[in-house]
Design a protein around this motif. Structure first.
Motif, short mmCIF file in Angstrom:
data_model
loop_
_atom_site.label_atom_id
_atom_site.label_comp_id
_atom_site.label_asym_id
_atom_site.label_seq_id
_atom_site.Cartn_x
_atom_site.Cartn_y
_atom_site.Cartn_z
N GLY A 48 62.44 20.59 -33.45
CA GLY A 48 62.60 21.84 -32.72
C GLY A 48 61.47 22.83 -32.87
N ARG A 49 60.31 22.39 -33.34
CA ARG A 49 59.17 23.31 -33.46
C ARG A 49 58.34 23.27 -32.19
N ARG A 50 57.43 24.22 -32.05
CA ARG A 50 56.67 24.35 -30.80
C ARG A 50 55.23 24.75 -31.09
N ILE A 51 54.31 24.29 -30.25
CA ILE A 51 52.92 24.71 -30.40
C ILE A 51 52.82 26.23 -30.23
N GLY A 52 51.81 26.82 -30.88
CA GLY A 52 51.64 28.26 -30.85
C GLY A 52 50.40 28.67 -30.07
N ALA A 53 50.00 29.91 -30.27
CA ALA A 53 48.84 30.47 -29.56
C ALA A 53 47.61 29.61 -29.81
N VAL A 54 46.81 29.40 -28.77
CA VAL A 54 45.61 28.58 -28.90
C VAL A 54 44.56 29.32 -29.71
N SER A 55 43.57 28.59 -30.19
CA SER A 55 42.52 29.17 -31.03
C SER A 55 41.83 30.32 -30.32
N GLN A 56 41.69 31.43 -31.04
CA GLN A 56 41.12 32.64 -30.46
C GLN A 56 40.71 33.59 -31.57
N THR A 57 39.83 34.52 -31.24
CA THR A 57 39.46 35.55 -32.20
C THR A 57 40.49 36.67 -32.13
N GLY A 58 40.77 37.29 -33.28
CA GLY A 58 41.74 38.36 -33.33
C GLY A 58 43.16 37.84 -33.28
N GLY A 59 44.10 38.73 -33.58
CA GLY A 59 45.50 38.34 -33.51
C GLY A 59 46.35 39.06 -34.53
N PRO A 85 53.29 10.42 -30.90
CA PRO A 85 53.32 10.98 -29.55
C PRO A 85 54.64 11.64 -29.17
N GLU A 86 55.76 11.11 -29.62
CA GLU A 86 57.04 11.71 -29.26
C GLU A 86 57.20 13.08 -29.92
N VAL A 87 56.76 13.19 -31.17
CA VAL A 87 56.80 14.49 -31.85
C VAL A 87 55.89 15.48 -31.14
N ALA A 88 54.70 15.02 -30.76
CA ALA A 88 53.75 15.89 -30.05
C ALA A 88 54.34 16.36 -28.72
N TYR A 89 54.91 15.43 -27.98
CA TYR A 89 55.45 15.76 -26.66
C TYR A 89 56.57 16.80 -26.76
N LYS A 90 57.48 16.59 -27.70
CA LYS A 90 58.58 17.54 -27.87
C LYS A 90 58.07 18.90 -28.34
N MET A 91 56.98 18.90 -29.12
CA MET A 91 56.44 20.15 -29.63
C MET A 91 55.83 21.00 -28.51
N VAL A 147 44.87 32.41 -39.35
CA VAL A 147 46.24 31.88 -39.35
C VAL A 147 46.28 30.60 -38.53
N ASP A 148 46.90 29.57 -39.09
CA ASP A 148 47.14 28.33 -38.35
C ASP A 148 48.34 28.54 -37.43
N THR A 149 48.06 28.56 -36.13
CA THR A 149 49.12 28.78 -35.13
C THR A 149 49.47 27.50 -34.38
N SER A 150 48.97 26.36 -34.86
CA SER A 150 49.13 25.12 -34.10
C SER A 150 50.58 24.75 -33.84
N ARG A 151 51.48 25.10 -34.77
CA ARG A 151 52.87 24.64 -34.64
C ARG A 151 53.87 25.77 -34.90
N ASN A 152 53.46 27.02 -34.71
CA ASN A 152 54.34 28.12 -35.09
C ASN A 152 54.99 28.83 -33.90
N GLY A 153 54.99 28.19 -32.73
CA GLY A 153 55.54 28.84 -31.55
C GLY A 153 57.02 29.18 -31.65
N ASN A 154 57.79 28.40 -32.39
CA ASN A 154 59.21 28.68 -32.60
C ASN A 154 59.49 29.19 -34.01
N GLY A 155 58.45 29.47 -34.78
CA GLY A 155 58.66 29.90 -36.16
C GLY A 155 59.15 28.77 -37.04
#
Length: 290
Positions: free
Chosen positions: A237-248, A280-286, A219-227
């Motif tokens: 209004g989106r947010r970064i999600g869980a960092v790369s990891q095994t399992g989930g 950069p502004e989109v990244a910062y807000k995310m 699952v790509d979790t890079s931008r799913n922190g706020n769904g």
């Protein structure tokens, strides 16, 4: 085979942070995005694909890390979305390109996602185009099997709001999923990990009941922190999600397959930008979810 996922020192956010050390956003982008393991996308912009892939995989191998690569060059790419259209000119050109891609990895370990959106786009293709695309995807899997034996390959299965699970299982099987290591979900989208694991499990139920096998999924979790808010193209209004990891939650791995802050196209909060451009502004807000 490795000691963790590879962090690309020349990613878009890393390059921007290094070039703008005096910017008040640079430290946050460096620490919260650029320092995280992410996938690198490869396409026509990569130039000599063998050299580009070989250099990237070699750099990861030298530090005993696992690189995550995305092949994104199939003819008729992004047929439905349009913002990332393009791809190789012919099936023969694509076969040569993907063969060189696989050969450049060789025996070194890697994860490769093959052609995001390629199975979700069927509604925008003719039956002849679908058959042609399936042939190219099956051919790609064969190239990796024969030329890159330590690579785990994933076909892309879209996201929970796009194609029904039973239909996606049919698409996966037609594209040769039996020969792939697994499938990927949520690339460049925003749905929660829970929504994706429910969808992935439903796809596997359909694969099992209809075709007699199941596959692991990532699952790509890079931008799913706020769904998701229902929009896919640079929603605010989106947010970064869980960092790369095994399992989930049933997934084999959670991965950052899209780079947070890279534009989805000329739309939403990325108006005026091109797909893949680092904002950069989109990244910062995310980072903070606003």
């Amino acid at each position: 085979m490795t000691s963790g996922f590879y962090t690309d020192p020349s990613s878009g956010p890393a390059a921007w942070a290094a070039a703008n050390p005096g910017d008040g956003r640079a430290a946050a982008i460096r620490d919260n995005i650029a320092s995280r393991p992410m996938a690198r996308w490869f396409g026509a912009w990569s130039g000599d694909i063998g050299a580009a892939v070989g250099s990237y995989v070699g750099a990861a191998d030298a530090v005993d890390k696992l690189p995550v690569l995305i092949a994104y060059n199939i003819p008729g790419r992004d047929a439905c979305g349009g913002h990332s259209g393009g791809g190789a000119g012919t099936p023969a050109a694509y076969q040569a390109w993907i063969s060189a891609f696989a050969s450049a990895i060789g025996s070194r370990p890697a994860l490769v996602v093959i052609e995001p959106d390629s199975l979700g786009d069927f509604s925008c293709l003719s039956q002849a185009q679908i058959a042609e695309r399936n042939g190219m995807l099956r051919g790609a899997l064969t190239q990796f099997r024969d030329r890159a034996p330590n690579t785990w390959t994933y076909l892309d299965a879209g996201n929970p709001a796009w194609i029904g699970a039973a239909t996606m299982a049919q698409h996966l099987d037609g594209a040769g999923a039996r020969e792939a290591h697994g499938f990927s979900l949520n690339i460049s989208n925003y749905f929660t990990t829970g929504e994706n694991t429910a969808y992935g499990n439903a796809i596997n139920s359909a694969l099992s009941s209809t075709y007699g096998y199941t596959k692991p999924y990532v699952v790509d979790t890079s931008r799913n922190g706020n769904g998701s808010n229902g929009q896919w193209c640079n929603p605010g209004g989106r947010r970064i999600g869980a960092v790369s990891q095994t399992g989930g939650g049933g997934a084999e791995m959670l991965l950052w397959l899209k780079t947070p802050g890279e534009s989805d196209g000329n739309c939403g909060v990325g108006g005026g930008s091109a797909a893949g451009q680092f904002l950069p502004e989109v990244a910062y807000k995310m980072i903070y979810g606003y």
